[in-house]
Design a protein around this motif. Structure first.
Motif, PDB file in Angstrom:
ATOM      1  N   LYS A 134      -2.224  -4.545  -0.961  1.00  0.00           N
ATOM      2  CA  LYS A 134      -3.632  -4.147  -0.887  1.00  0.00           C
ATOM      3  C   LYS A 134      -4.141  -3.589  -2.213  1.00  0.00           C
ATOM      4  CE  LYS A 134      -2.795  -1.181   2.440  1.00  0.00           C
ATOM      5  NZ  LYS A 134      -1.331  -1.370   2.556  1.00  0.00           N
ATOM      6  N   SER A 135      -3.392  -2.647  -2.765  1.00  0.00           N
ATOM      7  CA  SER A 135      -3.844  -2.036  -4.022  1.00  0.00           C
ATOM      8  C   SER A 135      -3.903  -3.079  -5.127  1.00  0.00           C
ATOM      9  CB  SER A 135      -2.891  -0.914  -4.446  1.00  0.00           C
ATOM     10  OG  SER A 135      -2.867   0.087  -3.480  1.00  0.00           O
ATOM     11  N   THR A 136      -2.900  -3.939  -5.150  1.00  0.00           N
ATOM     12  CA  THR A 136      -2.860  -4.960  -6.197  1.00  0.00           C
ATOM     13  C   THR A 136      -4.070  -5.885  -6.086  1.00  0.00           C
ATOM     14  OG1 THR A 136      -0.464  -4.831  -6.005  1.00  0.00           O
ATOM     15  CG2 THR A 136      -1.354  -6.649  -7.291  1.00  0.00           C
TER      16      THR A 136
ATOM     17  N   LEU B 241     -12.781   0.034  -2.908  1.00  0.00           N
ATOM     18  CA  LEU B 241     -12.194   1.352  -2.656  1.00  0.00           C
ATOM     19  C   LEU B 241     -10.781   1.183  -2.117  1.00  0.00           C
ATOM     20  CD1 LEU B 241     -15.382   1.474  -1.067  1.00  0.00           C
ATOM     21  CD2 LEU B 241     -14.926   3.762  -1.904  1.00  0.00           C
ATOM     22  N   ASP B 242      -9.807   1.831  -2.781  1.00  0.00           N
ATOM     23  CA  ASP B 242      -8.416   1.720  -2.361  1.00  0.00           C
ATOM     24  C   ASP B 242      -8.007   2.964  -1.588  1.00  0.00           C
ATOM     25  OD1 ASP B 242      -5.795   1.072  -2.006  1.00  0.00           O
ATOM     26  OD2 ASP B 242      -5.222   1.271  -4.115  1.00  0.00           O
ATOM     27  N   GLU B 243      -7.992   2.874  -0.282  1.00  0.00           N
ATOM     28  CA  GLU B 243      -7.657   4.000   0.604  1.00  0.00           C
ATOM     29  C   GLU B 243      -8.297   5.310   0.153  1.00  0.00           C
ATOM     30  OE1 GLU B 243      -3.675   4.239   2.053  1.00  0.00           O
ATOM     31  OE2 GLU B 243      -3.205   2.266   1.251  1.00  0.00           O
ATOM     32  N   PRO B 244      -9.630   5.338   0.062  1.00  0.00           N
ATOM     33  CA  PRO B 244     -10.299   6.495  -0.539  1.00  0.00           C
ATOM     34  C   PRO B 244     -10.164   7.776   0.263  1.00  0.00           C
ATOM     35  CG  PRO B 244     -11.906   5.058   0.493  1.00  0.00           C
ATOM     36  CD  PRO B 244     -10.598   4.328   0.531  1.00  0.00           C
TER      37      PRO B 244
HETATM   38 MG   LIG Z   1      -1.930   0.897  -2.075  1.00  0.00          MG
END
Ligand SMILES: [Mg+2]
Ligand SMILES: Nc1ncnc2c1ncn2[C@@H]1O[C@H](COP(=O)(O)OP(=O)(O)OP(=O)(O)O)[C@@H](O)[C@H]1O
Lengths: 280, 255
Positions: free
Chosen positions: A44-46, A169-172
């Protein structure tokens, strides 16, 4: 025309053996709210980095396929040109603060200074962002003196001031307490209403069920599903991908409450409705 | 807990000195302590740094740092006191253990130099708004990347403090002793150090990404939100420092 088009995207971090993103293809309409879900290390982050140009410009490694924003290839653009169109917000509030600024107001100015925006224009944009994020009363405080939820709203305001069309937004809210997390979700919902395209990696599926227009399900870098929250969360194999569907889906499943299209309701209201239909 | 940022505007005379001059001061001051291997001169230079910290009203902030570095320096003092190659004159005898004057003198010099390094950089860091230093450096033509290294140095201490605070909370909630007598605190402190350093490094990486997405390395012209500050005769102060540096070098060669 779609806002973002991802075509056969593949990516591997430098010196690693396996693909972290493995042949992703999807399109995002302007103004959509996309939720990215998947277990830890799903990528996900990537993917968030790839959508904002950090992959492949900041993180090198092996890259294949295309990410197009407004039909312009991310790979062939300067990273600062990509991030002015698609801003990125991270999970850690603390490490998003520049540390060089001593007030919230100046903190929000940082990105504008870097892109050479004139002072008058800066002031207008900062005031707007402060208002939208509901943090006008904090503008003279030191960013480090804020709560996590407040800091995260400053981070979003900083991105917003750059006037991006897309915010990733990455797991904000993963580092925030329930109250801070609610504050942040509320302002994100506001952004979505204002027509900004939102892409959000998130573990809190109840929230996504409420806000997202589409869900992208990743597993070990592969795209498993891309569709409406109802469709994706109703999948019978969803547990195999390390995802516990939203609580209302689990209740509906236990009660065998499917709609005509064969999907479970994903919110409380949906559940109530389905229950009444079942009664008739 | 105290706020974790290191700078607050104290409106002192030192706040009116321009950042580049303070940076130059730190280098000149440290250079002189290495140019002369002399305890009186090093003491004098250290004294100047301490007076400047006092004038800047930030002396109190540097004390914990000196204390921590002293505990690390203790091992050098002991080793040198016992085993320095030129050791001849016994100074202190504890049972069968003998500390020699030469070794202790050498260790004292090192300690004073380290203290001066911390104090001189303290003058810069504790009395300068990080942003002002960054801006000054970039206006001098330094690349954003290198200015960022300076920024990270500014960040390291507040960052470690924040992390230590968090880890202490976590350990306390698991029932570990983190308060009480000095000995208990020291015992609790060392296991914390590893995670704190690691997570600080990680944060530095995260911050680099966060700066990147806000156009930090963009090559275009930058603008600045705050009006340019006026400082106390920057050219005059810088010239003074450079003359001092040259004078010290000449004195060393001739004297
Ligand atoms: Mg992540
Ligand atoms: N900088 C890096 N260098 C090498 N490998 C990395 C790097 N960052 C992530 N990875 C690897 O890539 C894979 C995907 O990581 P990623 O952070 O994208 O997952 P994620 O879905 O965001 O997980 P989480 O839910 O834990 O945030 C993991 O196996 C991870 O170890």
């Amino acid at each position: 025309m779609s806002k973002i088009r991802v075509e056969g995207l593949k990516y591997r971090y430098p010196d690693m053996d396996s693909l972290v993103l493995d042949d992703l293809s999807f399109e995002v309409e302007k103004g959509a709210f996309i939720g990215i879900v998947g277990e830890n290390t799903a990528g996900k982050s990537t993917l968030c980095y790839a959508l904002t140009g950090l992959v492949p410009h900041f993180f090198k490694g092996a890259y294949g396929g295309n990410v197009l924003i407004d039909n312009i290839d991310v790979k062939q653009s300067e990273i600062s040109d990509v991030t002015s169109k698609a801003g990125l917000v991270f999970d850690q509030p603390f490490s998003q603060m520049t540390g060089s600024k001593t007030t919230v107001y100046e903190e929000i100015a940082f990105g504008l200074e870097n892109s050479g925006v004139e002072r008058e224009e800066m002031r207008i944009r900062i005031d707007n962002s402060l208002r939208l994020m509901d943090i006008e009363h904090l503008q003279n405080k030191n960013p480090y003196d804020l709560s996590g939820g407040q800091m995260q709203r400053v981070a979003i305001a900083s991105v917003l001031a750059m006037k991006p069309d897309v915010i990733v937004l990455d797991e904000p809210t993963s580092q925030l307490d329930p109250q801070g997390s609610d504050e942040v979700f509320q302002v994100i919902a506001k952004l979505a209403e204002s027509g900004i395209t939102i892409i959000m990696a998130e573990h809190k599926l109840e929230k996504l069920a409420e806000y997202a227009s589409k869900i992208l399900l990743l597993h070990k870098g592969k795209q498993i599903a891309y569709g409406s929250p109802k469709e994706v969360f109703s999948r019978d194999d969803i547990l195999e991908y390390g995802i516990a569907p939203p609580v209302y889906v689990r209740i509906a499943k236990a009660l065998k409450l499917k709609n005509k299209a064969g999907f479970y309701p994903i919110t409380l209201d949906g559940l109530k409705q389905q229950w009444n239909v079942g009664d008739e | 807990m105290e706020p974790i940022h290191s700078y607050t505007d104290k409106k002192s005379y030192i706040d009116q000195i321009d950042p580049i001059s303070k940076l130059l001061f730190a280098f000149v001051s440290i250079f002189i302590t290495y140019l002369f291997s002399s305890i009186p001169i090093t003491c004098f230079v250290l004294l100047i740094s301490i007076v400047l910290l006092m004038v800047g009203r930030v002396l109190r902030k540097i004390v914990p740092l000196l204390a921590i570095s002293f505990t690390l320096l203790l091992s050098i003092i002991i080793v040198q006191g016992l085993t320095h190659p030129t050791n001849e004159m016994p100074l202190l005898t504890l049972g069968t253990i003998v500390f020699y004057q030469e070794g202790l003198t050498f260790a004292l010099l090192i300690t004073l130099r380290v203290f001066n390094m911390l104090a001189a950089f303290g003058v810069l860091i504790l009395t300068t708004k990080p942003d002002d230093l960054m801006e000054s450096l970039m206006k001098q033509g330094m690349s954003p990347k290198i200015s960022y290294v300076f920024l990270s140095v500014f960040q390291l201490i507040p960052q470690m403090r924040a992390t230590l605070g968090k880890i202490t909370d976590a350990q306390r909630s698991r029932g570990m002793e983190t308060e009480g007598s000095l000995m208990i605190r020291i015992k609790a402190f060392f296991p914390l150090l590893g995670p704190a350093v690691l997570s600080s490094l990680n944060m530095t990486k995260e911050r680099a990404i966060a700066l990147e997405v806000r156009g930090f390395s963009s090559k275009g012209k930058k603008t600045f939100i705050s009006e340019e500050k006026s400082y106390f005769y920057p050219k005059f102060v810088r010239c003074g420092l450079i003359i001092l540096l040259i004078a010290a070098i000449v004195w060393r060669i001739v004297g």
